[in-house]
Write an enzyme that holds these catalytic residues in place. Structure first.
Site, PDB file in Angstrom:
ATOM      1  N   ARG A  43       1.064  -1.397  -0.534  1.00  0.00           N
ATOM      2  CA  ARG A  43       0.349   0.198   0.090  1.00  0.00           C
ATOM      3  C   ARG A  43       0.992   0.806  -0.103  1.00  0.00           C
ATOM      4  NH1 ARG A  43      -3.585   3.087   4.397  1.00  0.00           N
ATOM      5  NH2 ARG A  43      -5.300   3.706   2.859  1.00  0.00           N
TER       6      ARG A  43
ATOM      7  N   ILE B 203      -7.231   7.736  -0.537  1.00  0.00           N
ATOM      8  CA  ILE B 203      -6.956   6.436  -0.392  1.00  0.00           C
ATOM      9  C   ILE B 203      -7.837   6.409   0.938  1.00  0.00           C
ATOM     10  CG2 ILE B 203      -4.439   6.419   0.864  1.00  0.00           C
ATOM     11  CD1 ILE B 203      -4.177   3.578  -0.464  1.00  0.00           C
ATOM     12  N   SER B 204      -8.873   5.134   0.325  1.00  0.00           N
ATOM     13  CA  SER B 204     -10.024   4.340   0.609  1.00  0.00           C
ATOM     14  C   SER B 204      -8.747   3.717   2.210  1.00  0.00           C
ATOM     15  CB  SER B 204     -11.208   3.383   0.168  1.00  0.00           C
ATOM     16  OG  SER B 204     -11.074   4.118  -0.395  1.00  0.00           O
ATOM     17  N   GLN B 205      -9.979   3.723   3.365  1.00  0.00           N
ATOM     18  CA  GLN B 205      -9.054   2.867   4.745  1.00  0.00           C
ATOM     19  C   GLN B 205      -9.372   1.465   4.146  1.00  0.00           C
ATOM     20  OE1 GLN B 205     -12.053   3.500   7.891  1.00  0.00           O
ATOM     21  NE2 GLN B 205     -11.130   2.011   9.311  1.00  0.00           N
TER      22      GLN B 205
END
Ligand code: SAH
Length: 214
Positions: free
Chosen positions: A37, A63-65
């Site tokens: 990530r 950036i999404s969880q």
């Protein structure tokens, strides 16, 4: 870009966290373990890349969880070779997870900079089967429809009809719907052309916006 031992260690912990929060799909958990990530985040956030949190990326987006990514991906129930449309490429992380699950991915982004950056990154990482579109995703991608799965990664005020029209029979649309907070919804297209709607947990996404930005 390097994926080091300590990154992998933190990633393993992240996968345990996401699992403890209720994600059971082993393929999703494996993909999350496989994907660095920190490649998708600014250098300044590198040491935070494996916290279960959303982080800022370029153009005021996020950036999404990881939990959210895993949750939406699990609801999609991805099968190898599924044709999947994603609205909101952002960092490209979600698209990369879908690619690792063997999906054929079509991803749309309205911010030109983000579109180019994620395209470049995912090509450099050698991820296969992803097509990138710089477009307003509200209307979907009629020229490539129908899709087995459609995922929206920004908060939608309502369910866009155009997206429902682009679902294959038996296909799922997974979309967060609402203004301040969003309810995760999954809409499935039945064989007789009707739709079945399910409601899941609440989330908080950046807004789904109209038009393009250079
Ligand atoms: N899937 C992304 C999450 C990014 S946040 C990731 O894994 O990082 C949501 C993204 O949706 C933002 O990049 C935003 O610019 C984009 N977006 C919002 N409205 C859009 C629209 N109408 N069409 C295409 N993209 C949109």
């Amino acid at each position: 870009m390097k994926d080091l031992f300590w990154h992998k260690g933190l990633r393993k912990k992240l996968v345990s966290t996401v699992k403890a929060k209720g994600i059971t799909d082993i393929n999703v958990l494996h993909a999350m373990y496989a994907l660095p990530r920190h490649y998708f985040m600014e250098k300044a956030f590198e040491e935070h890349a494996y916290e279960d949190k959303a982080f800022p990326i370029e153009s005021g987006q996020t950036i999404s969880q990881p939990y959210t990514v895993a949750y939406q991906t699990q609801l999609l129930n991805i099968k190898k070779r599924d044709k999947v449309l994603e609205i909101g490429t952002g960092s490209g992380y979600q698209a990369a997870i879908l690619s690792l699950l063997g999906a054929r991915v079509y991803t749309i982004e309205r911010h030109h900079k983000l579109h180019l950056k994620s395209k470049k990154l995912l090509y450099a990482m050698g991820l296969k089967g992803i097509r990138f579109f710089f477009k307003d995703g509200y209307k979907g991608l009629a020229e490539f429809a129908p899709f087995d799965k459609i995922i929206v990664t920004a908060a939608a005020p309502e369910i866009p009809k155009s997206l429902l029209n682009q679902l294959a029979t038996g296909g799922h649309l997974v979309i967060p719907v609402g203004d301040v907070t969003q309810t995760m919804m999954r809409i499935t297209k039945n064989a007789d052309g009707t739709f079945h709607t399910e409601h899941f947990e609440k989330f908080k996404f950046v807004p789904f916006l109209d038009g393009l930005e250079k």
